[in-house]
Design a protein around this motif. Sequence first.
Motif, short mmCIF file in Angstrom:
data_model
loop_
_atom_site.label_atom_id
_atom_site.label_comp_id
_atom_site.label_asym_id
_atom_site.label_seq_id
_atom_site.Cartn_x
_atom_site.Cartn_y
_atom_site.Cartn_z
N TYR A 1 0.82 -1.21 0.00
CA TYR A 1 0.00 0.00 0.00
C TYR A 1 0.86 1.27 0.00
N ASP A 2 2.15 1.13 -0.35
CA ASP A 2 3.07 2.27 -0.49
C ASP A 2 3.21 3.13 0.76
N ARG A 3 3.27 2.51 1.93
CA ARG A 3 3.44 3.26 3.16
C ARG A 3 4.85 3.18 3.74
N LEU A 4 5.60 2.13 3.38
CA LEU A 4 6.89 1.87 4.00
C LEU A 4 7.76 1.09 3.03
N PHE A 5 9.06 1.44 2.98
CA PHE A 5 9.97 0.80 2.03
C PHE A 5 11.34 0.59 2.68
N PHE A 6 11.89 -0.60 2.54
CA PHE A 6 13.22 -0.91 3.06
C PHE A 6 14.06 -1.50 1.95
N HIS A 7 15.33 -1.12 1.91
CA HIS A 7 16.29 -1.68 0.97
C HIS A 7 17.33 -2.44 1.79
N VAL A 8 17.58 -3.69 1.44
CA VAL A 8 18.53 -4.54 2.15
C VAL A 8 19.65 -4.90 1.19
N VAL A 9 20.90 -4.65 1.60
CA VAL A 9 22.04 -4.92 0.72
C VAL A 9 23.23 -5.39 1.56
N THR A 10 24.02 -6.31 1.00
CA THR A 10 25.22 -6.80 1.67
C THR A 10 26.43 -6.03 1.16
N GLY B 1 37.02 -8.92 6.06
CA GLY B 1 36.58 -10.20 5.51
C GLY B 1 35.17 -10.55 5.94
N ASN B 2 34.67 -9.82 6.93
CA ASN B 2 33.28 -10.01 7.35
C ASN B 2 32.35 -9.39 6.32
N SER B 3 31.07 -9.63 6.47
CA SER B 3 30.11 -8.96 5.60
C SER B 3 29.09 -8.24 6.48
N ALA B 4 28.58 -7.14 5.97
CA ALA B 4 27.58 -6.37 6.70
C ALA B 4 26.33 -6.26 5.84
N VAL B 5 25.21 -6.61 6.42
CA VAL B 5 23.92 -6.44 5.76
C VAL B 5 23.36 -5.12 6.26
N MET B 6 23.18 -4.18 5.33
CA MET B 6 22.67 -2.86 5.66
C MET B 6 21.17 -2.80 5.35
N ILE B 7 20.40 -2.25 6.27
CA ILE B 7 18.97 -2.05 6.06
C ILE B 7 18.73 -0.55 6.00
N TYR B 8 18.26 -0.08 4.86
CA TYR B 8 17.97 1.33 4.65
C TYR B 8 16.47 1.56 4.65
N ASN B 9 16.03 2.57 5.39
CA ASN B 9 14.64 2.99 5.36
C ASN B 9 14.52 3.98 4.20
N MET B 10 13.76 3.60 3.18
CA MET B 10 13.69 4.40 1.95
C MET B 10 12.42 5.26 1.94
N ASN B 11 12.44 6.30 1.11
CA ASN B 11 11.29 7.20 1.00
C ASN B 11 10.31 6.79 -0.08
N ARG B 12 10.76 5.89 -0.96
CA ARG B 12 9.87 5.48 -2.06
C ARG B 12 10.15 4.04 -2.43
N ARG B 13 9.24 3.49 -3.20
CA ARG B 13 9.35 2.11 -3.66
C ARG B 13 10.58 1.94 -4.54
N ALA B 14 11.26 0.83 -4.37
CA ALA B 14 12.43 0.53 -5.20
C ALA B 14 11.98 0.18 -6.61
N SER B 15 12.89 0.33 -7.54
CA SER B 15 12.62 -0.04 -8.92
C SER B 15 12.38 -1.54 -8.99
N ARG B 16 11.53 -1.97 -9.86
CA ARG B 16 11.30 -3.40 -10.03
C ARG B 16 12.48 -4.06 -10.73
N ARG B 17 13.27 -3.28 -11.46
CA ARG B 17 14.49 -3.82 -12.10
C ARG B 17 15.64 -3.74 -11.12
N ARG B 18 16.32 -4.85 -10.95
CA ARG B 18 17.48 -4.87 -10.06
C ARG B 18 18.66 -4.23 -10.77
#
Length: 195
Positions: free
Chosen positions: A25-34, A40-57
């Motif tokens: 319903y376009d109220r909340l959007f999160f982007h998750v990226v490693t 040598g470790n990896s970090a998964v970042m969670i971003y609170n976004m202002n708009r819907r992500a593109s459907r194309r990766r």
Amino acid sequence: MQNPLPYILEDRSGAHTTTDFDDIYDRLFFHVVTVPQRSGNSAVMIYNMNRRASRRRDAHWDPLRLQHAPAAVLEFSADGSLGSVEFAQPGARPVAIPMVRYLRKTSLFGRSLSRKFACSDGREYKWVHRGAEGQEWTCTTADNYLVAHYDLKPADVRAYGVSGNTLTIYEGFAHLTLELLASFIIMRHIQQYNL
């Protein structure tokens, strides 16, 4: 009187380390990226976004292009073992919490895929893998009140440009969405690495 609508976050890719969770319903959007770390470790970042992500990766997406800091950072060791979790706090430095303290097994000899954790509201919650019929993951309060669940796309339903999987968070717990999402991603990591 109508009940408020829950957040139904569409899991774009189905991969817990690189995806977008967009409310239908376009109220909340999160982007998750490693993001690989120098250690040598990896970090998964969670971003609170202002708009819907593109459907194309975008295969060449660069997290440094974002104009703001991540809302949460989940760090895992190079061998996949649990590291730490940090939540951004306005006006304060984030504090790293070891994941083994953040998500604890529900019993000494209990399943690894049943873990409890405390949220910023002071209450305890629990994630369980396949704890309820039709739900891949279920989150409840200590007294078994349904908080959230993750559902896989039924095999006979077609999905176009998305995984078809959804994370539903009920309105009474909407203020905990980031914490529920972060703990859920850690639970899926635990499942993947059989921790």
